[in-house]
Design a protein around this motif. Structure first.
Motif, short mmCIF file in Angstrom:
data_model
loop_
_atom_site.label_atom_id
_atom_site.label_comp_id
_atom_site.label_asym_id
_atom_site.label_seq_id
_atom_site.Cartn_x
_atom_site.Cartn_y
_atom_site.Cartn_z
N GLY A 183 40.19 37.65 53.16
CA GLY A 183 40.95 38.03 51.96
C GLY A 183 41.39 36.81 51.18
O GLY A 183 41.40 36.82 49.94
N ILE A 184 41.75 35.75 51.87
CA ILE A 184 42.12 34.50 51.21
C ILE A 184 40.90 33.93 50.47
O ILE A 184 41.01 33.48 49.32
CB ILE A 184 42.71 33.50 52.22
N LEU A 185 39.73 33.99 51.12
CA LEU A 185 38.50 33.52 50.46
C LEU A 185 38.20 34.37 49.22
O LEU A 185 37.88 33.81 48.16
CB LEU A 185 37.32 33.59 51.42
N LEU A 186 38.30 35.69 49.32
CA LEU A 186 38.04 36.55 48.17
C LEU A 186 39.05 36.31 47.05
O LEU A 186 38.70 36.35 45.87
CB LEU A 186 38.06 38.02 48.59
N SER A 187 40.30 36.06 47.42
CA SER A 187 41.32 35.75 46.41
C SER A 187 41.00 34.44 45.70
O SER A 187 41.12 34.35 44.47
CB SER A 187 42.71 35.66 47.06
N SER A 221 42.77 40.60 48.56
CA SER A 221 42.42 40.03 47.26
C SER A 221 42.78 40.99 46.14
O SER A 221 43.12 40.56 45.03
CB SER A 221 40.94 39.66 47.20
N GLY A 222 42.73 42.28 46.40
CA GLY A 222 43.14 43.27 45.41
C GLY A 222 44.61 43.15 45.07
O GLY A 222 45.00 43.26 43.90
N LEU A 223 45.42 42.90 46.08
CA LEU A 223 46.85 42.69 45.84
C LEU A 223 47.07 41.45 44.97
O LEU A 223 47.85 41.48 44.01
CB LEU A 223 47.60 42.55 47.17
N ALA A 224 46.36 40.38 45.28
CA ALA A 224 46.47 39.16 44.46
C ALA A 224 46.03 39.43 43.03
O ALA A 224 46.66 38.97 42.07
CB ALA A 224 45.64 38.04 45.08
#
Length: 179
Positions: free
Chosen positions: A20-24, A89-92
């Motif tokens: 998720g960090i990578l996608l963000s 990443s959606g939250l970001a």
């Protein structure tokens, strides 16, 4: 590293955090590439790294389970990794699109209108007119709608990629790994 026999749901959730960090990072690199063009290269590199990262997660689990993990279990781990990663990443993305830069979507639509208007071809002008109609009718997608579509796309395409990477992770058995 998860203990042998750990649930694929748990492994996927654990892997989902760094993913998720990578996608963000990929999302923000793409968003800010309009201001810093070099970030488009960073975004593309991150995008191209996704299959390798998923393969690494799945291969690690396969080795950790002493080469006994079923294909369906590895596939579910990959799906859960994508689901958890896309939610992060959606939250970001929602935070950025809704509160930090609420004009981002409208600005991109206006850029598209300008581009198609100046294109000099008939289909371009038709596209610009359609976009103008969307703006005047107030039917531009909201940040939440865009992010939900991003999550669906990520999980669906991630499911397909996870199946392929699970097959590849199992393709190299114990004998090949000892070389």
């Amino acid at each position: 590293m998860s203990a042998p026999g750990t649930s694929p749901y748990r492994r996927g959730a654990d892997d989902g955090l760094p993913f998720g960090i990578l996608l963000s990072a990929m999302f923000f690199a793409a968003v800010f590439s309009t201001a810093v063009p070099l970030l488009s290269v960073v975004s593309m590199i991150l995008f191209l790294s996704v299959p390798f990262i998923i393969y690494t997660f799945l291969r690690r689990s396969y080795i950790n389970d002493l080469y006994t993990t079923q294909l369906s279990s590895l596939w579910m781990q990959g799906i859960m990794t994508f689901l958890c990663g896309c939610l992060i990443s959606g939250l970001a993305a929602v935070i950025y699109l809704k509160w930090i830069n609420p004009d981002f979507i409208a600005d991109r639509v206006q850029e598209a209108i300008d581009f198609y208007s100046e294109s000099g071809w008939k289909q371009g002008e038709e596209m610009a007119e359609m976009l103008r109609s969307m703006v005047s009718a107030h039917i531009i997608p909201t940040p939440i709608q865009i992010v939900i579509e991003m999550i669906w796309l990520g999980v669906f395409s991630g499911s397909l990629l996870s199946l392929l990477m699970a097959v590849l992770a199992r393709a190299r058995g114990e004998k090949m790994s000892k070389k």
